[in-house]
Design an enzyme around this catalytic site. Structure first.
Site, PDB file in Angstrom:
ATOM      1  N   GLN A 157       0.824  -1.209   0.000  1.00 42.06           N
ATOM      2  CA  GLN A 157       0.000   0.000   0.000  1.00 42.06           C
ATOM      3  C   GLN A 157       0.856   1.256   0.000  1.00 42.06           C
ATOM      4  OE1 GLN A 157      -3.399  -0.088   2.660  1.00 42.06           O
ATOM      5  NE2 GLN A 157      -3.221  -2.298   2.894  1.00 42.06           N
ATOM      6  N   ASP A 335      -3.668 -10.172   9.458  1.00 39.93           N
ATOM      7  CA  ASP A 335      -2.994 -10.088   8.166  1.00 39.93           C
ATOM      8  C   ASP A 335      -1.473 -10.219   8.298  1.00 39.93           C
ATOM      9  OD1 ASP A 335      -3.167  -9.743   5.354  1.00 39.93           O
ATOM     10  OD2 ASP A 335      -2.576  -7.644   5.533  1.00 39.93           O
ATOM     11  N   GLU A 340       8.935 -10.381  10.464  1.00 46.51           N
ATOM     12  CA  GLU A 340      10.303  -9.915  10.309  1.00 46.51           C
ATOM     13  C   GLU A 340      11.093 -10.150  11.594  1.00 46.51           C
ATOM     14  OE1 GLU A 340       7.775  -7.736   7.389  1.00 46.51           O
ATOM     15  OE2 GLU A 340       7.642  -8.045   9.560  1.00 46.51           O
TER      16      GLU A 340
END
Length: 440
Positions: A157, A335, A340
């Site tokens: 996005q 989501d 990471e």
């Protein structure tokens, strides 16, 4: 004689029925009780419908009704929680005051503020538990001048990279929604919510899961900063109805979906995220969704999924992912398809999909917790400190310190308290089955 035998048989039958129903009542009472809800109204809530119907078993598939029954048990267990889970723990007050002192906006020295912030990240920690410089860093992020503006292609996005005075880079996530907007659909529906990034930062500090980026609310003027935009970004910055707008370049960026300066204020609000120094590695989440309605992921079908994952991951990483699941469940971020790591420990990045719908609780976000049935003792003890409304009281106090306050509507605070009870009930169910061995 026949009459006597008939009565004996009848008596034995009645005794059998009494024993049968007594055992069933005893079992049910372990999951269900008539303890008052203390203002948390569960009846008719969408979460009940989701747990009952959202995970319907599929014929000719390995999935059973167990995921649904586990989620139902979690919901029912809430009514049987002891008062300790509903009352305020007096220990929270000192922690709240310390957090307020740390987050309170303060004057800063531009020659040292970024150096201080960039020295904080350590193993599994992005910012310290106690440092009044946090307020100075947040203040600088919200107010320091912009010298360059470019598009970030990271993620799916629109995000902008701002270079602030002192050569510090921050990521800017713009506002797409009002505070009152309710995001319907799947757990991953809608665009990122900039306010979710800010509130998530505050929530992480409260729960001592201090591996989110440092985030602050900010208002920028696209029109005034157009001169600082690089050529690539400027090509995606049209003027619409005399307002300066932008749509950027990214996976989901479209020229007909723009963010624009507000016509009344001439500014665009958003969240600025401080970049985290060091090497960051990215991995596919073991609990990733398929993003296809008719296709279940392995974790949605396999009752022994956690045993499989334990063989694949370092134990500290798995504990980090369980912490992340608890955090994601509170904000309702379903989501986290990747995670990471920095120095082999999980970071909580990309928290923009939280706080979409305060009236729905997707219990399956807690799958890492209820499938593995263990949790860090430090995480559990911290959760217990913020029972009985202390969590949202503290969160509201931190939210008040941000430039963009109010950050969420009151319904989201109510939802946070309700979801905290679900977490308590999940851990209590695990304790009933495995005892204190669940605490690591």
């Amino acid at each position: 004689m026949i009459k006597t035998s008939f009565y004996n048989i009848l008596i034995l039958l009645c005794l059998s029925l009494v024993i049968y129903y007594s055992l069933n009542v005893y079992f049910i009472n372990n999951l269900q009780s008539a303890v008052p809800q203390d203002g948390i109204n569960m009846v008719g809530h969408d979460a009940l419908e989701f747990a009952a119907a959202g995970t319907k078993p599929i014929l000719n598939n390995t999935q059973t009704t167990k995921p649904r029954s586990v989620q139902n048990a979690i919901i029912r267990k809430v009514t049987a929680l002891k008062p300790v889970f509903r009352n305020k723990n007096p220990k929270y007050f000192g922690i709240k005051q310390n957090l307020i002192n740390c987050f309170l906006p303060k004057a800063y020295n531009l020659t040292s503020v970024w150096k201080i912030a960039n020295s904080w990240p350590k193993v599994n920690e992005v910012f310290p538990a106690k440092d009044k410089s946090i307020g100075a860093v947040v203040n600088a992020m919200s107010n320091e001048s912009i010298h360059r503006l470019k598009n970030s292609r990271r993620g799916t996005q629109l995000k902008l990279v701002l270079e602030l005075t002192g050569s510090q880079f921050v990521l800017f996530k713009p506002s797409w929604y009002t505070r009152e907007d309710i995001i319907n659909g799947t757990v991953y529906s809608g665009k990122d919510r900039h306010n979710s990034e800010i509130v998530s930062f505050h929530l992480a500090a409260i729960l001592n899961l201090r591996y989110t980026p440092i985030v602050a609310g900010r208002k920028i003027s696209l029109r005034n900063n157009l001169i600082y935009a690089d050529d690539d970004l400027r090509q995606t910055m049209p003027v619409i109805n005399n307002q300066q707008c932008a749509y950027g370049v990214c996976h989901y960026c479209k020229s007909d979906e723009t963010v624009c300066d507000d016509p009344a204020t001439g500014t665009l609000e958003g969240a600025v995220l401080l970049t985290i120094p060091g090497k960051i590695s990215k991995y596919r989440s073991p609990w990733q969704r398929t993003y296809k309605d008719q296709l279940k992921a392995e974790w949605e079908k396999n009752d022994n999924y956690c045993a499989l994952i334990r063989k694949q991951l370092q134990f500290d990483v798995l504990l980090d992912l369980i912490d992340a699941a608890i955090f994601d469940f509170l904000i309702q971020n379903g989501d986290r398809h990747h995670y990471e790591t920095r120095e082999n420990r999980v970071l909580l990045l990309d928290n923009g999909k939280g706080f979409g719908n305060p009236f729905v609780d997707h219990i399956d976000i807690l799958a890492p917790l209820y499938q593995c049935c263990f949790i860090r003792r430090t995480t559990w003890e911290r959760l217990l400190i913020f029972s009985g409304g202390a969590l949202t009281e503290t969160l509201e106090e931190l939210n008040k310190l941000d430039l963009l306050y109010p950050l969420v509507i009151k319904e989201h605070y109510t939802a946070l308290e309700r979801r905290l009870l679900y977490i308590y009930s999940t851990v209590e169910l695990c304790k009933e089955k495995f005892g204190n061995k669940i605490f690591k």
